[in-house]
Scaffold this active site. Sequence first.
Site, PDB file in Angstrom:
ATOM      1  N   TYR A 174       0.801  -1.228   0.000  1.00  0.00           N
ATOM      2  CA  TYR A 174       0.000   0.000   0.000  1.00  0.00           C
ATOM      3  C   TYR A 174       0.835   1.281   0.000  1.00  0.00           C
ATOM      4  O   TYR A 174       0.493   2.242  -0.711  1.00  0.00           O
ATOM      5  CB  TYR A 174      -0.999  -0.026   1.154  1.00  0.00           C
ATOM      6  CG  TYR A 174      -2.211  -0.858   0.799  1.00  0.00           C
ATOM      7  CD1 TYR A 174      -3.294  -0.295   0.125  1.00  0.00           C
ATOM      8  CD2 TYR A 174      -2.268  -2.225   1.085  1.00  0.00           C
ATOM      9  CE1 TYR A 174      -4.398  -1.057  -0.235  1.00  0.00           C
ATOM     10  CE2 TYR A 174      -3.366  -2.993   0.727  1.00  0.00           C
ATOM     11  CZ  TYR A 174      -4.422  -2.412   0.065  1.00  0.00           C
ATOM     12  OH  TYR A 174      -5.508  -3.176  -0.298  1.00  0.00           O
ATOM     13  N   GLU A 221      -8.875  -6.759   4.474  1.00  0.00           N
ATOM     14  CA  GLU A 221      -8.128  -7.871   3.883  1.00  0.00           C
ATOM     15  C   GLU A 221      -7.486  -8.753   4.955  1.00  0.00           C
ATOM     16  O   GLU A 221      -7.379  -9.973   4.772  1.00  0.00           O
ATOM     17  CB  GLU A 221      -7.075  -7.324   2.914  1.00  0.00           C
ATOM     18  CG  GLU A 221      -7.723  -6.791   1.633  1.00  0.00           C
ATOM     19  CD  GLU A 221      -6.838  -5.845   0.830  1.00  0.00           C
ATOM     20  OE1 GLU A 221      -5.600  -5.847   1.061  1.00  0.00           O
ATOM     21  OE2 GLU A 221      -7.378  -5.121  -0.013  1.00  0.00           O
ATOM     22  N   GLY A 258     -22.391 -16.512 -22.876  1.00  0.00           N
ATOM     23  CA  GLY A 258     -21.068 -17.092 -23.095  1.00  0.00           C
ATOM     24  C   GLY A 258     -20.530 -17.800 -21.873  1.00  0.00           C
ATOM     25  O   GLY A 258     -21.245 -18.528 -21.179  1.00  0.00           O
ATOM     26  N   PRO A 270     -20.293 -19.206 -13.110  1.00  0.00           N
ATOM     27  CA  PRO A 270     -20.822 -19.068 -11.741  1.00  0.00           C
ATOM     28  C   PRO A 270     -22.293 -19.457 -11.658  1.00  0.00           C
ATOM     29  O   PRO A 270     -22.762 -19.898 -10.598  1.00  0.00           O
ATOM     30  CB  PRO A 270     -20.621 -17.582 -11.436  1.00  0.00           C
ATOM     31  CG  PRO A 270     -20.565 -16.908 -12.763  1.00  0.00           C
ATOM     32  CD  PRO A 270     -19.920 -17.894 -13.683  1.00  0.00           C
ATOM     33  N   PRO A 313     -11.658  -6.364 -14.249  1.00  0.00           N
ATOM     34  CA  PRO A 313     -11.919  -5.128 -13.510  1.00  0.00           C
ATOM     35  C   PRO A 313     -13.353  -4.652 -13.699  1.00  0.00           C
ATOM     36  O   PRO A 313     -13.944  -4.820 -14.767  1.00  0.00           O
ATOM     37  CB  PRO A 313     -10.928  -4.131 -14.139  1.00  0.00           C
ATOM     38  CG  PRO A 313      -9.857  -4.978 -14.731  1.00  0.00           C
ATOM     39  CD  PRO A 313     -10.532  -6.235 -15.188  1.00  0.00           C
TER      40      PRO A 313
END
Length: 411
Positions: free
Chosen positions: A95, A137, A276, A281, A400
């Site tokens: 970071y 995190e 596609g 998922p 992204p």
Amino acid sequence: MLSDNSVQIIKSTVPVLEVHGVTITKRFYELMFTAHPELLHIFNHANQKQGRQQTALANVVYAAALHIDNLAAILPAVKQIAHKHRSLGVKPEHYPIVGKHLLMAIKDVLGDAATDEILGAWEEAYGIIADAFIGVEAEMYNQAEHQPGGWEDFRAFRVDRKVQESAVISSFYLVPEDGGAIADFLPGQYVSVKVEVPGDKYTHIRQYSLSDASGKPYYRISVKREDGFPDRPEGRVSNYLHGQISEGDTLYLSAPAGDFILDQNDARPVVLISGGVGLTPMISMLNTLAERHSDRKVTFIHAARNGHVHAMKQHVDELAQKHSNLSAYYCYQAPTEQDREQKAYHKEGFIDLPWLKSVIEDPNASYYFCGPVPFMQHINQSLKEWGIPEKDLHFEFFGPAASLAPAASAR
């Protein structure tokens, strides 16, 4: 807490970020990778070349500035990015490097307009935002490692089976080389796969959705081979997996991650819509619903170019025949003659709202969708036109984050 003066300064930069945000983030990555090329072992090179990562970061910086006096508003985005960071192995020590080069990029692009006061306010704000990421995190790393069957960073898995699902999609059944247990996951989550492609200087890491229900002795990922086009290079990792990884080979996986997950406590009907390879998922969600929620109404809708590239169709058809609560519909953009003869699809062309209304019995449902960005933009807009509330729309980008606003009005 950020000082009131810094809040006002950050907010004053919002119009500037709206105009120059992507230029700043492009310069940021150039500066950072020049000074720290080792970070190229973590970042997706393809997303860098296509500009997707720069745009995504610019949107995050813009959102942070816009909501700097109420950072709780961007907490969902923070958690989504934190899942990705944990699966990639981003650590607290990264970071300060990011902060240093982001400020350098702001100064480089804005020149004298980036006063010491503005840079000081952004340095203060970045420290607070970075601490939030590091805290979230840290919890995710701890949970990933200490859950039953969990592990830290990357773990070696053997390809137990490799199955061709369509002309462009293959499934890899992965079992841990150490013979130990594997962590459960939530339907819709992904794993990061780390590979070293022969001849490439840097490691590649890619995220692939887990395409089966949890509780099996294996993880399954189903990967589309991304062929090259004039405006897009071929997928370096997907082609490597398809062409050079065989049964018995080793892949390195992160523990499962991701916040695009099926709400299994919602008893209402569920609609799964994919385009596609976005079906991966959805298959995990579908299998979970079929195995554990046999009384919940499920509508599965998949769009493909034609039957040649339609993966897992037989599996879905068998589930639909076995479970009366489950119905499946297919939309083919360009069906083959064989598709027509076999009546293998329900609609030709593209999914549209009138057709969705004809196959979804009860609109009071929870909707999950995934696929190429233009596909998701269209589905999102169609469902909103139908009056489906925002809270019932759930989606995930492969790569992204981007905007689901119609192209004409996207910022």
